[in-house]
Design an enzyme around this catalytic site. Structure first.
Site, mmCIF file in Angstrom:
data_model
loop_
_atom_site.group_PDB
_atom_site.id
_atom_site.type_symbol
_atom_site.label_atom_id
_atom_site.label_comp_id
_atom_site.label_asym_id
_atom_site.label_seq_id
_atom_site.Cartn_x
_atom_site.Cartn_y
_atom_site.Cartn_z
ATOM 1 N N ASP A 135 39.513 33.586 23.980
ATOM 2 C CA ASP A 135 40.186 34.851 23.657
ATOM 3 C C ASP A 135 41.531 34.501 23.025
ATOM 4 O O ASP A 135 42.588 34.781 23.592
ATOM 5 C CB ASP A 135 40.360 35.670 24.935
ATOM 6 C CG ASP A 135 39.027 36.049 25.538
ATOM 7 O OD1 ASP A 135 38.300 36.819 24.914
ATOM 8 O OD2 ASP A 135 38.698 35.539 26.625
ATOM 9 N N HIS B 97 36.066 29.336 33.438
ATOM 10 C CA HIS B 97 37.110 29.681 34.418
ATOM 11 C C HIS B 97 37.425 28.459 35.280
ATOM 12 O O HIS B 97 38.585 28.169 35.558
ATOM 13 C CB HIS B 97 36.641 30.800 35.355
ATOM 14 C CG HIS B 97 36.399 32.114 34.686
ATOM 15 N ND1 HIS B 97 35.143 32.639 34.518
ATOM 16 C CD2 HIS B 97 37.256 33.016 34.144
ATOM 17 C CE1 HIS B 97 35.229 33.806 33.921
ATOM 18 N NE2 HIS B 97 36.494 34.061 33.664
ATOM 19 N N LEU C 178 32.718 34.436 37.507
ATOM 20 C CA LEU C 178 33.315 33.147 37.135
ATOM 21 C C LEU C 178 32.250 32.147 36.671
ATOM 22 O O LEU C 178 31.146 32.109 37.203
ATOM 23 C CB LEU C 178 34.073 32.572 38.336
ATOM 24 C CG LEU C 178 35.190 33.462 38.896
ATOM 25 C CD1 LEU C 178 35.889 32.756 40.050
ATOM 26 C CD2 LEU C 178 36.209 33.854 37.826
ATOM 27 N N GLN D 105 41.006 48.100 29.849
ATOM 28 C CA GLN D 105 40.801 47.279 28.641
ATOM 29 C C GLN D 105 39.410 47.441 28.052
ATOM 30 O O GLN D 105 39.085 46.806 27.058
ATOM 31 C CB GLN D 105 41.131 45.816 28.902
ATOM 32 C CG GLN D 105 40.174 45.070 29.796
ATOM 33 C CD GLN D 105 40.678 43.662 30.113
ATOM 34 O OE1 GLN D 105 41.594 43.491 30.923
ATOM 35 N NE2 GLN D 105 40.117 42.649 29.471
ATOM 36 N N MET E 130 38.450 38.424 35.497
ATOM 37 C CA MET E 130 37.747 39.657 35.866
ATOM 38 C C MET E 130 36.491 39.289 36.667
ATOM 39 O O MET E 130 35.520 40.035 36.700
ATOM 40 C CB MET E 130 37.379 40.451 34.613
ATOM 41 C CG MET E 130 38.628 40.907 33.860
ATOM 42 S SD MET E 130 38.403 42.388 32.878
ATOM 43 C CE MET E 130 37.234 41.816 31.679
ATOM 44 N N GLY E 131 36.517 38.119 37.301
ATOM 45 C CA GLY E 131 35.365 37.682 38.098
ATOM 46 C C GLY E 131 34.232 37.207 37.215
ATOM 47 O O GLY E 131 34.445 36.859 36.052
ATOM 48 N N SER F 6 31.350 35.417 30.533
ATOM 49 C CA SER F 6 30.625 36.138 31.603
ATOM 50 C C SER F 6 29.502 36.964 30.979
ATOM 51 O O SER F 6 28.484 37.215 31.615
ATOM 52 C CB SER F 6 31.591 37.050 32.347
ATOM 53 O OG SER F 6 32.684 36.289 32.795
ATOM 54 N N ARG F 7 29.689 37.371 29.723
ATOM 55 C CA ARG F 7 28.680 38.199 29.050
ATOM 56 C C ARG F 7 27.391 37.423 28.742
ATOM 57 O O ARG F 7 26.351 38.026 28.527
ATOM 58 C CB ARG F 7 29.240 38.767 27.748
ATOM 59 C CG ARG F 7 30.263 39.848 27.990
ATOM 60 C CD ARG F 7 30.610 40.562 26.699
ATOM 61 N NE ARG F 7 31.334 41.786 26.982
ATOM 62 C CZ ARG F 7 32.639 41.859 27.130
ATOM 63 N NH1 ARG F 7 33.372 40.776 27.025
ATOM 64 N NH2 ARG F 7 33.223 43.014 27.395
HETATM 65 O O1 PAF Z 1 40.366 37.376 29.768
HETATM 66 C C1 PAF Z 1 40.124 38.117 30.739
HETATM 67 O O2 PAF Z 1 39.245 37.857 31.567
HETATM 68 C C2 PAF Z 1 40.912 39.402 30.897
HETATM 69 O O3 PAF Z 1 41.205 39.978 29.675
HETATM 70 C C3 PAF Z 1 42.188 39.221 31.742
HETATM 71 C C4 PAF Z 1 43.183 38.300 31.066
HETATM 72 C C5 PAF Z 1 41.825 38.661 33.113
HETATM 73 C C6 PAF Z 1 42.871 40.570 31.943
HETATM 74 O O4 PAF Z 1 42.044 41.474 32.606
#
Ligand code: PAF
Length: 281
Positions: free
Chosen positions: A151, A36, A32, A60, A29-30, A187-188
């Site tokens: 995650d 990532h 980065l 989501q 979701m960018g 990212s948070r």
């Molecule tokens: O983990 C994430 O960043 C998101 O949940 C994903 C897998 C890119 C789906 O939007």
């Protein structure tokens, strides 16, 4: 590095490439960061071509404010990807390209994996994740797709999605990357003050201590112990601590032989929600 915004452009570009070692997908979701970068570097080493998708998936987010505040750093993301490899194709579709006129999730049966922890606290979250991941896997048709173990629940759910939707892709789970103080990269973290970022190292410290206790104590003892540690740390509010079987993600009552367990937490540092987990055996 190439940037494409539509499925048509992506397909045109892919058809001009020779992909004998395969095609890798890293959905993001960018915003980065080094976490990532480690997934992408692994994907680059295992595939001829790597698609990195950047798409902040609205379905989501159970909370509008969280979506609005989600960090968006597109130009910096592109620079980071350029430094990693010229094998990368960035796929950054619009919301319309993915959802058409109806920004709505599909509804999935994940066999209970989505009913606990993040699923219990974030209504509809995993249907949203399932919807975007299925869409990306269908559009890109990669040989391998890479997800981080931070995650971990998401990773198990994506494996279930691939099984039930019969998608021909190998799902690869990658290790959690941490700051030097132990805080899991996210990212948070960008939204934390310097002080809170340092305070939040307490999360991993506590998980590591819980792992040692789990060697000799019961799951319920360890959970209560973790709750007590957070009560003494008022800057961090523990939302949940769970100790589960890694395959079913159901909370354990009694330890069994030959079963792998993991501890999971969600913690608020002010209004920033952080998650982390650790393998216990
Ligand atoms: O983990 C994430 O960043 C998101 O949940 C994903 C897998 C890119 C789906 O939007």
């Amino acid at each position: 590095m190439v940037l494409v915004k539509t499925e048509k452009e992506l397909k045109a570009h892919l058809s001009s490439l020779n992909a004998h070692k395969g095609l890798g997908l890293v959905p993001t979701m960018g915003a980065l960061h080094k976490g990532h970068a480690s997934l992408i570097t692994k994907a680059v080493s295992e595939n001829d071509t790597v698609i990195v998708s950047i798409f902040v998936n609205p379905t989501q987010f159970d909370n509008e404010e969280d979506l609005i505040k989600y960090p968006k750093t597109f130009n910096a993301d592109l620079k980071l990807l350029e430094r990693i490899s010229d094998k990368i194709i960035v796929f950054a579709p619009s919301i319309k390209a993915i959802y058409g006129n109806q920004v709505k999730s599909r509804s999935y049966d994940f066999n209970g994996l989505d009913q606990v922890m993040e699923g219990a606290f974030r209504d509809g979250h995993f249907d949203g994740v399932g919807t975007i991941v299925e869409a990306l896997l269908t559009i890109v048709s990669p040989n391998r797709a890479y997800f981080g173990k931070k995650d971990f629940q998401q990773l198990q759910i994506i494996k279930k999605l691939v099984e039930t939707q019969k998608l021909a892709v190998e799902i690869i789970g990658c290790p959690i990357v941490r700051e030097t103080n132990g805080l899991a990269l996210s990212s948070r973290n960008e939204r934390l003050s310097k002080t809170l970022r340092s305070e939040a190292s307490f999360i991993y410290k506590t998980l590591k201590a819980a792992k040692i206790k789990f060697g000799t104590k019961s799951a319920s003892y360890v959970k209560e112990w973790v709750q007590k540690q957070f009560k003494e740390h008022p800057e961090l509010r523990l939302e949940y601590i769970e100790i589960t079987d890694v395959d079913t993600l159901q909370s354990i009552q009694r330890k069994k032989k030959n079963t792998k367990y993991r501890a999971f937490v969600a913690v608020y540092a002010k209004d920033v929600r952080l998650i982390d987990n650790i393998a216990l055996n």
